[in-house]
Motif scaffolding. Structure first.
Motif, PDB file in Angstrom:
ATOM      1  N   GLU B   3       0.853  -1.175   0.000  1.00 61.92           N
ATOM      2  CA  GLU B   3       0.000   0.000   0.000  1.00 61.92           C
ATOM      3  C   GLU B   3       0.883   1.216   0.000  1.00 61.92           C
ATOM      4  N   ALA B   4       0.543   2.202  -0.854  1.00 66.29           N
ATOM      5  CA  ALA B   4       1.395   3.387  -0.929  1.00 66.29           C
ATOM      6  C   ALA B   4       0.586   4.584  -1.361  1.00 66.29           C
ATOM      7  N   LYS B   5       1.173   5.737  -1.149  1.00 64.41           N
ATOM      8  CA  LYS B   5       0.566   7.006  -1.470  1.00 64.41           C
ATOM      9  C   LYS B   5       1.648   7.842  -2.153  1.00 64.41           C
ATOM     10  N   ILE B   6       1.294   8.468  -3.288  1.00 65.51           N
ATOM     11  CA  ILE B   6       2.307   9.241  -4.017  1.00 65.51           C
ATOM     12  C   ILE B   6       1.619  10.340  -4.817  1.00 65.51           C
ATOM     13  N   LEU B 103      -2.156  -3.038  -3.602  1.00 68.26           N
ATOM     14  CA  LEU B 103      -2.020  -4.251  -4.385  1.00 68.26           C
ATOM     15  C   LEU B 103      -2.773  -5.375  -3.680  1.00 68.26           C
ATOM     16  N   ASP B 104      -3.635  -6.061  -4.423  1.00 68.04           N
ATOM     17  CA  ASP B 104      -4.295  -7.243  -3.842  1.00 68.04           C
ATOM     18  C   ASP B 104      -3.888  -8.459  -4.655  1.00 68.04           C
ATOM     19  N   GLU B 105      -2.956  -9.212  -4.097  1.00 62.23           N
ATOM     20  CA  GLU B 105      -2.446 -10.358  -4.849  1.00 62.23           C
ATOM     21  C   GLU B 105      -3.448 -11.507  -4.917  1.00 62.23           C
ATOM     22  N   GLN B 106      -4.312 -11.574  -3.927  1.00 66.60           N
ATOM     23  CA  GLN B 106      -5.337 -12.626  -3.919  1.00 66.60           C
ATOM     24  C   GLN B 106      -6.196 -12.532  -5.180  1.00 66.60           C
ATOM     25  N   VAL B 107      -6.695 -11.343  -5.450  1.00 67.41           N
ATOM     26  CA  VAL B 107      -7.559 -11.162  -6.627  1.00 67.41           C
ATOM     27  C   VAL B 107      -6.767 -10.642  -7.830  1.00 67.41           C
ATOM     28  N   GLN B 108      -5.450 -10.495  -7.646  1.00 70.69           N
ATOM     29  CA  GLN B 108      -4.591 -10.044  -8.743  1.00 70.69           C
ATOM     30  C   GLN B 108      -5.050  -8.711  -9.326  1.00 70.69           C
ATOM     31  N   LYS B 109      -5.200  -7.774  -8.433  1.00 69.80           N
ATOM     32  CA  LYS B 109      -5.580  -6.437  -8.881  1.00 69.80           C
ATOM     33  C   LYS B 109      -4.744  -5.357  -8.198  1.00 69.80           C
ATOM     34  N   LEU B 110      -4.569  -4.251  -8.944  1.00 69.11           N
ATOM     35  CA  LEU B 110      -3.981  -3.053  -8.358  1.00 69.11           C
ATOM     36  C   LEU B 110      -5.085  -2.018  -8.244  1.00 69.11           C
ATOM     37  N   PHE B 111      -5.336  -1.594  -7.009  1.00 62.17           N
ATOM     38  CA  PHE B 111      -6.350  -0.565  -6.770  1.00 62.17           C
ATOM     39  C   PHE B 111      -5.667   0.797  -6.700  1.00 62.17           C
ATOM     40  N   THR B 120      -9.391   0.403 -10.840  1.00 62.61           N
ATOM     41  CA  THR B 120      -8.904  -0.931 -10.537  1.00 62.61           C
ATOM     42  C   THR B 120      -8.382  -1.558 -11.807  1.00 62.61           C
ATOM     43  N   ILE B 121      -7.153  -2.006 -11.759  1.00 65.73           N
ATOM     44  CA  ILE B 121      -6.545  -2.594 -12.946  1.00 65.73           C
ATOM     45  C   ILE B 121      -6.171  -4.034 -12.638  1.00 65.73           C
ATOM     46  N   SER B 122      -6.562  -4.953 -13.519  1.00 64.80           N
ATOM     47  CA  SER B 122      -6.179  -6.347 -13.330  1.00 64.80           C
ATOM     48  C   SER B 122      -4.703  -6.503 -13.629  1.00 64.80           C
ATOM     49  N   LEU B 123      -4.029  -7.264 -12.809  1.00 64.90           N
ATOM     50  CA  LEU B 123      -2.612  -7.517 -13.060  1.00 64.90           C
ATOM     51  C   LEU B 123      -2.478  -8.460 -14.243  1.00 64.90           C
ATOM     52  N   LEU B 124      -1.388  -8.319 -14.960  1.00 63.91           N
ATOM     53  CA  LEU B 124      -1.106  -9.238 -16.064  1.00 63.91           C
ATOM     54  C   LEU B 124      -0.407 -10.463 -15.490  1.00 63.91           C
ATOM     55  N   ASP B 125      -0.653 -11.588 -16.092  1.00 66.44           N
ATOM     56  CA  ASP B 125       0.005 -12.815 -15.650  1.00 66.44           C
ATOM     57  C   ASP B 125       1.500 -12.718 -15.978  1.00 66.44           C
ATOM     58  N   PRO B 126       2.362 -12.714 -14.951  1.00 66.87           N
ATOM     59  CA  PRO B 126       3.806 -12.574 -15.234  1.00 66.87           C
ATOM     60  C   PRO B 126       4.301 -13.617 -16.233  1.00 66.87           C
TER      61      PRO B 126
END
Lengths: 258, 258, 258
Positions: B3-6, B103-111, B120-126
């Motif tokens: 979790e971050a703020k920028i 970052l929510d790795e469980q649901v593979q999303k970046l909020f 909300t962006i879905s993470l790409l499969d590495p």
């Protein structure tokens, strides 16, 4: 030998007045400055351009490659084929610096330098360029001097309406008129709204594409002079380089079909 | 857990330095900040990116989903596949606000959240992304530090001339040179016109398309360091996020054909 | 007989609110001002427009072509078919002047004049235009008053994500939500972040293309009122011409497919 120094934005203004009509042409360099006369590929429009040597911060010219040619340099001229679009593009980069010009006829190149940026352009073979046109003998019964911005704004509006434009004088009024299928635009300016007007009754029709292109080339001039006749060519005169240069556009009329 | 703020404009500047080379990539999140290394699809250009945790107004990271993973978090890293173009587009909307990342790795999303706007962006499969490249071992004999705007302006002018650009050093002069069919552009800067120069005699040729793309990614940096060799890759280094981030571009040379 | 005078930029703002939905329509001129109601070609969106006579600097209207018609002018209306895109284009030229309007029903033309520039537009045959739609009887359980710029900014961001947008209220929060294949955007505003909110629980889905077009037509209004229901049309109300004109957009909902 030709070497000169000039404000880059002044040179750009000059080149843009040329590229409004032609992409390339034969520039004549002489002791008293630069000259060009060129017609567009369709033979419909002509540009005449003159830039006095005192528009330059520095101007040196000697004709020919040897000493003997230089001795008869008074009436001498060097003719160089230039791709004006390329020159204009480069002058647009880097802002308001001074540009050094140097012509090398041996290698047929024009060297330009703006600060640390050097740009070398190969001269075009004059034999590959259209012949310099003769300026037809014309007499224009009417002159109209108008603010460039008023003229250009009307041309921009006209382009939304139709393909041809009428320029005319009706008594003490100058008018510009475009008719589309459904609508019609007309600018009418009385003598007192203009800088100058020769009263008369005449008009001519021109292709709007050409007038619009020309109107881009005159954007730096405050006023333009429109020389008009009845079903006659249009000649637009204006100054560049703070009055140290002169441009004339000549445009053939269209025949009105009823 | 990340979790971050920028500042949104700082994050955007960072993302733009990445999208100059790649559309997507594996971002590595660790306790000391973010890292990325990625090559373009043609394998010609590489970007290395680092953003320290103190570029953030708030930064919290714990590895793994369970408590035991967190206990060994010192060297831990989480790798997430990101579509940087999408992230950049959204950061451009709404101006200069702060953005919250989660970052929510469980649901593979970046909020992400900017004020009242949540994205909300879905993470790409590495596994679907190109492998992180190895940085080749390179030694650059010459460093040139130049104002970014001078470099970018020259690149813009160069694009009007040709497809390839030479970057080189000749004694105490750094030069950039492009040759077209008919014309040639050259920027020459002496040591005293640069922030730094290692004198030398060498040059390399690069594809102008790539250099032009890179020049967009560096637009927020005041200076850039060009690392040069003879017929050798180019490495461009610059800072982002007020010095709290570092970007390096690596570009393969073109072989000069005579 | 209709003759009027109005600030060109005010008229342009009005015309732009119409062209956001339709290109052409029947403008009804009456003693108390102008009115229009029109649907888009796909029958999905409707615009209702009203401009009071006191939005004009001068406004004169008499019905019919003869004296007898004028005598019963109280409830009288003249209907004229207008190509609003053309009118808008011309109003964009020449800046912030005043425009004179004059309707000539005999020759079926609308004469406009801005300073020295006269623009004549042929009226469209009302028989060739779509019938003026009936406004369906609708009751909207929820009203949301929001700053126009916040709404428009969210629409611009939404267009990068997907094709449809949900507008809804959840308790004391108003939200806008777009889902793409990989990502999702959501604006959530609590009651205190809005100018007004009727609490409730409902939402509807709309085609983003239409909402985006409408959002362009409202750009001069400070606030807009969103009238919402459950799987129900959207009505957006806002003022033009400093409160002397009113615009309503009505947009059919999309059926959500699961």
């Amino acid at each position: 030998m030709f070497e000169a120094k000039i404000d880059a934005s002044v040179l750009r203004e000059c080149i843009e007045s040329i590229t409004a009509v032609v992409d390339e042409g034969k520039l004549r360099v002489a002791e008293d400055g630069l000259k060009l006369r060129a017609v567009d590929p369709a033979n419909v429009a002509m540009v005449s351009f003159e830039l006095q040597r005192d528009a330059f911060d520095d101007f040196r010219f000697e004709q020919g490659s040897g000493a003997e040619a230089a001795s008869e340099s008074t009436a001498a001229t060097t003719e160089v084929g230039i791709d004006f679009n390329k020159l204009r593009d480069i002058l647009g980069i880097g802002g308001r610096e001074e540009v050094d010009l140097k012509l090398d006829e041996q290698v047929q190149k024009l060297f330009t330098r703006m600060g640390s940026l050097a740009y070398t352009i190969s001269l075009l073979d004059p034999a590959s360029l259209r012949k310099e046109p003769k300026v037809p003998e014309l007499e224009f019964p009417v002159q109209v001097v108008i603010e460039t911005e008023e003229f250009r704004r009307t041309i921009r509006a006209s382009e939304k309406i139709g393909d041809h434009i009428v320029l005319g004088v009706d008594g003490e009024e100058f008018y510009m008129e475009v008719e589309g299928e459904m609508d019609k635009l007309r600018l009418g300016l009385r003598k007192e709204q203009l800088i100058h007007l020769t009263p008369g009754t005449l008009h001519s029709l021109y292709s709007l594409d050409y007038v619009a292109a020309m109107s881009k080339g005159m954007s730096h001039a405050e006023n333009i002079t429109l020389n008009l006749g009845k079903d006659y060519p249009l000649r637009v005169d204006f100054e560049v380089a703070d009055g140290k240069g002169k441009v004339s556009y000549l445009l053939a009329p269209r025949i009105e079909s009823e």
